[in-house]
Design a protein around this motif. Structure first.
Motif, PDB file in Angstrom:
ATOM      1  N   THR A  30       0.821  -1.213   0.000  1.00 41.63           N
ATOM      2  CA  THR A  30       0.000   0.000   0.000  1.00 41.63           C
ATOM      3  C   THR A  30       0.852   1.258   0.000  1.00 41.63           C
ATOM      4  N   ASP A  31       2.174   1.103   0.191  1.00 39.71           N
ATOM      5  CA  ASP A  31       3.089   2.253   0.140  1.00 39.71           C
ATOM      6  C   ASP A  31       3.488   2.579  -1.294  1.00 39.71           C
ATOM      7  N   GLY A  32       2.906   1.923  -2.277  1.00 42.07           N
ATOM      8  CA  GLY A  32       3.164   2.254  -3.665  1.00 42.07           C
ATOM      9  C   GLY A  32       3.961   1.227  -4.436  1.00 42.07           C
ATOM     10  N   LEU A  33       4.226   0.079  -3.851  1.00 47.60           N
ATOM     11  CA  LEU A  33       4.946  -0.960  -4.586  1.00 47.60           C
ATOM     12  C   LEU A  33       4.011  -1.614  -5.599  1.00 47.60           C
ATOM     13  N   ALA A  34       4.584  -2.030  -6.709  1.00 48.99           N
ATOM     14  CA  ALA A  34       3.813  -2.755  -7.717  1.00 48.99           C
ATOM     15  C   ALA A  34       4.440  -4.127  -7.890  1.00 48.99           C
ATOM     16  N   GLY A  35       3.734  -5.016  -8.545  1.00 49.54           N
ATOM     17  CA  GLY A  35       4.286  -6.337  -8.799  1.00 49.54           C
ATOM     18  C   GLY A  35       4.052  -7.274  -7.635  1.00 49.54           C
ATOM     19  N   PRO A  36       4.935  -8.272  -7.504  1.00 50.06           N
ATOM     20  CA  PRO A  36       4.679  -9.336  -6.527  1.00 50.06           C
ATOM     21  C   PRO A  36       5.074  -9.006  -5.095  1.00 50.06           C
ATOM     22  N   PHE A  37       5.589  -7.800  -4.829  1.00 45.97           N
ATOM     23  CA  PHE A  37       6.024  -7.482  -3.467  1.00 45.97           C
ATOM     24  C   PHE A  37       4.860  -7.518  -2.496  1.00 45.97           C
ATOM     25  N   ARG A  38       5.061  -8.196  -1.372  1.00 41.06           N
ATOM     26  CA  ARG A  38       4.121  -8.131  -0.259  1.00 41.06           C
ATOM     27  C   ARG A  38       4.670  -7.221   0.821  1.00 41.06           C
ATOM     28  N   ALA A  39       5.997  -7.277   1.009  1.00 47.56           N
ATOM     29  CA  ALA A  39       6.630  -6.425   2.025  1.00 47.56           C
ATOM     30  C   ALA A  39       8.118  -6.313   1.745  1.00 47.56           C
ATOM     31  N   LEU A  40       8.681  -5.215   2.204  1.00 47.19           N
ATOM     32  CA  LEU A  40      10.113  -4.973   2.102  1.00 47.19           C
ATOM     33  C   LEU A  40      10.529  -4.333   3.417  1.00 47.19           C
ATOM     34  N   ALA A  41      11.527  -4.908   4.078  1.00 39.90           N
ATOM     35  CA  ALA A  41      11.923  -4.408   5.392  1.00 39.90           C
ATOM     36  C   ALA A  41      13.421  -4.539   5.597  1.00 39.90           C
ATOM     37  N   VAL A  42      13.964  -3.668   6.445  1.00 42.73           N
ATOM     38  CA  VAL A  42      15.323  -3.827   6.932  1.00 42.73           C
ATOM     39  C   VAL A  42      15.195  -4.457   8.309  1.00 42.73           C
ATOM     40  N   VAL A  43      15.851  -5.586   8.495  1.00 46.44           N
ATOM     41  CA  VAL A  43      15.765  -6.339   9.752  1.00 46.44           C
ATOM     42  C   VAL A  43      17.123  -6.298  10.436  1.00 46.44           C
ATOM     43  N   ARG A  44      17.104  -6.028  11.727  1.00 43.31           N
ATOM     44  CA  ARG A  44      18.339  -6.027  12.517  1.00 43.31           C
ATOM     45  C   ARG A  44      18.195  -7.044  13.643  1.00 43.31           C
ATOM     46  N   LEU A  45      19.107  -8.013  13.654  1.00 42.76           N
ATOM     47  CA  LEU A  45      19.137  -9.006  14.727  1.00 42.76           C
ATOM     48  C   LEU A  45      20.337  -8.712  15.621  1.00 42.76           C
ATOM     49  N   GLY A  46      20.122  -8.764  16.919  1.00 40.05           N
ATOM     50  CA  GLY A  46      21.229  -8.599  17.860  1.00 40.05           C
ATOM     51  C   GLY A  46      22.081  -9.853  17.897  1.00 40.05           C
ATOM     52  N   PRO A  47      23.252  -9.787  18.501  1.00 35.38           N
ATOM     53  CA  PRO A  47      24.133 -10.948  18.578  1.00 35.38           C
ATOM     54  C   PRO A  47      23.400 -12.191  19.090  1.00 35.38           C
ATOM     55  N   GLY A  48      23.504 -13.274  18.333  1.00 35.91           N
ATOM     56  CA  GLY A  48      22.878 -14.534  18.723  1.00 35.91           C
ATOM     57  C   GLY A  48      21.388 -14.636  18.448  1.00 35.91           C
ATOM     58  N   GLU A  49      20.735 -13.541  18.082  1.00 35.10           N
ATOM     59  CA  GLU A  49      19.295 -13.599  17.799  1.00 35.10           C
ATOM     60  C   GLU A  49      19.044 -14.402  16.530  1.00 35.10           C
ATOM     61  N   ARG A  50      17.824 -14.916  16.436  1.00 39.30           N
ATOM     62  CA  ARG A  50      17.477 -15.811  15.332  1.00 39.30           C
ATOM     63  C   ARG A  50      16.143 -15.398  14.735  1.00 39.30           C
ATOM     64  N   ALA A  51      16.034 -15.526  13.419  1.00 42.22           N
ATOM     65  CA  ALA A  51      14.773 -15.268  12.709  1.00 42.22           C
ATOM     66  C   ALA A  51      14.452 -16.510  11.881  1.00 42.22           C
ATOM     67  N   GLU A  52      13.218 -16.954  11.960  1.00 43.99           N
ATOM     68  CA  GLU A  52      12.749 -18.113  11.193  1.00 43.99           C
ATOM     69  C   GLU A  52      11.967 -17.606   9.988  1.00 43.99           C
ATOM     70  N   LEU A  53      12.320 -18.078   8.807  1.00 45.03           N
ATOM     71  CA  LEU A  53      11.602 -17.727   7.586  1.00 45.03           C
ATOM     72  C   LEU A  53      11.006 -18.991   6.987  1.00 45.03           C
ATOM     73  N   ALA A  54       9.713 -18.964   6.710  1.00 44.71           N
ATOM     74  CA  ALA A  54       9.036 -20.082   6.057  1.00 44.71           C
ATOM     75  C   ALA A  54       8.352 -19.551   4.805  1.00 44.71           C
ATOM     76  N   ALA A  55       8.642 -20.169   3.696  1.00 45.54           N
ATOM     77  CA  ALA A  55       8.091 -19.716   2.418  1.00 45.54           C
ATOM     78  C   ALA A  55       6.815 -20.490   2.109  1.00 45.54           C
ATOM     79  N   ASP A  56       5.789 -20.222   2.883  1.00 44.70           N
ATOM     80  CA  ASP A  56       4.472 -20.842   2.691  1.00 44.70           C
ATOM     81  C   ASP A  56       3.611 -19.913   1.852  1.00 44.70           C
ATOM     82  N   GLY A  57       3.525 -20.185   0.552  1.00 38.80           N
ATOM     83  CA  GLY A  57       2.740 -19.348  -0.348  1.00 38.80           C
ATOM     84  C   GLY A  57       3.428 -18.056  -0.748  1.00 38.80           C
ATOM     85  N   VAL A  58       4.671 -17.869  -0.335  1.00 33.39           N
ATOM     86  CA  VAL A  58       5.459 -16.690  -0.681  1.00 33.39           C
ATOM     87  C   VAL A  58       6.891 -17.123  -0.992  1.00 33.39           C
ATOM     88  N   GLU A  59       7.660 -16.199  -1.552  1.00 32.30           N
ATOM     89  CA  GLU A  59       9.100 -16.363  -1.676  1.00 32.30           C
ATOM     90  C   GLU A  59       9.744 -15.320  -0.785  1.00 32.30           C
TER      91      GLU A  59
END
Length: 116
Positions: free
Chosen positions: A28-57
């Motif tokens: 809704t911020d004006g992106l076109a095409g297949p984008f659902r979201a775009l973000a800058v992510v910052r993880l602290g030392p040792g932090e973990r992020a899980e990504l699952a591509a269920d219906g998305v890339e």
């Protein structure tokens, strides 16, 4: 026969550090095409992020710090300039190293089967 010469870019290549002020952009911020979201992510030392591509890339571009991506028995180091893509049906865990990890994360819609 010599290889063709590739011309130099006419404009400077974008500096990934220009993205560090962003937090999250949604379609809704004006992106076109297949984008659902775009973000800058910052993880602290040792932090973990899980990504699952269920219906998305997912597409990840490391902009600062270090860490690793893991899926199953495979471990891949992450450093600035490294990119990672997760096709539909896959998953990975990103773990930050001692200095933390910063990456640009794009989530892309995947057309339903039969759609183009």
């Amino acid at each position: 026969m010599t290889a063709p010469r590739i011309p130099a870019p006419r404009a400077p290549l974008p500096d990934h550090r220009a993205l560090t002020g962003l937090r999250r952009i949604t379609p809704t911020d004006g992106l076109a095409g297949p984008f659902r979201a775009l973000a800058v992510v910052r993880l602290g030392p040792g932090e973990r992020a899980e990504l699952a591509a269920d219906g998305v890339e997912h597409a990840v571009y490391v902009s600062a710090g270090s860490g690793r991506a893991a899926t199953g028995d495979v471990r891949v180091p992450l450093r600035p300039g490294h990119a990672l893509t997760l096709p539909p049906g896959s998953a990975a865990a990103l773990t930050a190293g001692r200095a933390g990890l910063e990456y640009v994360h794009a989530e892309l819609a995947v057309p339903a089967s039969g759609e183009e």
